[in-house]
Write an enzyme that holds these catalytic residues in place. Structure first.
Site, mmCIF file in Angstrom:
data_model
loop_
_atom_site.group_PDB
_atom_site.id
_atom_site.type_symbol
_atom_site.label_atom_id
_atom_site.label_comp_id
_atom_site.label_asym_id
_atom_site.label_seq_id
_atom_site.Cartn_x
_atom_site.Cartn_y
_atom_site.Cartn_z
ATOM 1 N N GLY A 9 0.836 -1.197 0.000
ATOM 2 C CA GLY A 9 0.000 0.000 0.000
ATOM 3 C C GLY A 9 0.867 1.241 0.000
ATOM 4 O O GLY A 9 2.005 1.226 -0.461
ATOM 5 N N CYS A 10 0.333 2.314 0.545
ATOM 6 C CA CYS A 10 1.065 3.589 0.593
ATOM 7 C C CYS A 10 2.424 3.366 1.254
ATOM 8 O O CYS A 10 2.517 2.811 2.351
ATOM 9 C CB CYS A 10 0.256 4.618 1.366
ATOM 10 S SG CYS A 10 1.128 6.175 1.611
ATOM 11 N N PHE A 11 3.471 3.797 0.582
ATOM 12 C CA PHE A 11 4.818 3.492 1.075
ATOM 13 C C PHE A 11 5.221 4.260 2.318
ATOM 14 O O PHE A 11 6.147 3.884 3.014
ATOM 15 C CB PHE A 11 5.866 3.608 -0.018
ATOM 16 C CG PHE A 11 5.863 4.836 -0.909
ATOM 17 C CD1 PHE A 11 5.331 6.056 -0.544
ATOM 18 C CD2 PHE A 11 6.437 4.741 -2.176
ATOM 19 C CE1 PHE A 11 5.366 7.149 -1.382
ATOM 20 C CE2 PHE A 11 6.482 5.831 -3.028
ATOM 21 C CZ PHE A 11 5.940 7.038 -2.622
ATOM 22 N N TRP A 12 4.534 5.333 2.667
ATOM 23 C CA TRP A 12 4.899 6.115 3.854
ATOM 24 C C TRP A 12 4.825 5.279 5.120
ATOM 25 O O TRP A 12 5.742 5.280 5.928
ATOM 26 C CB TRP A 12 3.995 7.331 4.016
ATOM 27 C CG TRP A 12 4.020 8.310 2.892
ATOM 28 C CD1 TRP A 12 5.019 8.513 1.971
ATOM 29 C CD2 TRP A 12 2.984 9.233 2.563
ATOM 30 N NE1 TRP A 12 4.654 9.500 1.101
ATOM 31 C CE2 TRP A 12 3.415 9.964 1.443
ATOM 32 C CE3 TRP A 12 1.734 9.508 3.109
ATOM 33 C CZ2 TRP A 12 2.638 10.964 0.867
ATOM 34 C CZ3 TRP A 12 0.964 10.507 2.539
ATOM 35 C CH2 TRP A 12 1.417 11.228 1.424
ATOM 36 N N ASP A 88 -6.512 3.335 0.435
ATOM 37 C CA ASP A 88 -5.818 3.531 -0.844
ATOM 38 C C ASP A 88 -6.183 2.427 -1.820
ATOM 39 O O ASP A 88 -6.017 1.249 -1.527
ATOM 40 C CB ASP A 88 -4.299 3.548 -0.630
ATOM 41 C CG ASP A 88 -3.872 4.677 0.292
ATOM 42 O OD1 ASP A 88 -4.370 5.797 0.105
ATOM 43 O OD2 ASP A 88 -3.062 4.434 1.190
#
Length: 165
Positions: A9-12, A88
């Protein structure tokens, strides 16, 4: 030092979680296994580039094993959702393990097969060779340190105190 590329998912959030895991010495976010060289965040988001958002994890295998890293990975993802984690949705949010060595492929496949055998639902996590990797723009690196109130789909509290650096 070894490395593995994880798409969750979102890499953050993935980076924030693994950055603090004991035995991990470097993380960075980027784009992997897509259709064009040097994609931008906008190209990945609008579908011009077909890359996954990923986190590169460099680790000391004398402190943490790939199997342990995968256990942590499965803590923070929903392995059943295709092209989605948290809020996401899109191809760039697919879940995967991208490897460079055949041994890492074997460990990853065996780990997932054992987990899959315990579930009636089919996993959407792929295990594939790393075809390409491009470091993301600087403003994405350590995003949640730079933006402590930024969006994160990962529950960072799942990393227990004795597992932290």
């Amino acid at each position: 030092m070894k490395k593995i590329i994880l798409a969750g998912g979102c890499f953050w959030g993935v980076q924030a979680y693994f950055r603090d895991l004991k035995g991990v010495y470097h993380t960075e976010v980027g784009y992997a296994n897509g259709n064009k060289p040097n994609p931008t965040y906008q190209e990945v988001c609008n579908g011009v580039a077909t890359h996954a958002e990923v986190t590169l994890v460099k680790y000391d295998e004398t402190i943490v094993s790939l199997s342990t890293i995968l256990e942590h990975f499965f803590r923070i993802i929903n392995p059943y959702t295709l092209n989605r984690q948290g809020n996401d949705i899109g191809l760039q949010y697919r879940s995967g393990v991208y490897y460079e060595s055949e041994n890492d492929a074997l460990v990853s496949r065996e780990f997932i097969q054992k987990r899959q055998a315990l579930s009636e639902r089919k996993f959407a996590v792929v295990v594939e060779p790393l075809k390409n990797y491009y470091k993301a723009e600087e403003y994405h690196q350590d995003y949640l340190i730079k933006n402590p109130n930024g969006y994160c789909h990962v529950n960072l509290d799942l990393l227990k105190a004795d597992e932290r650096k």
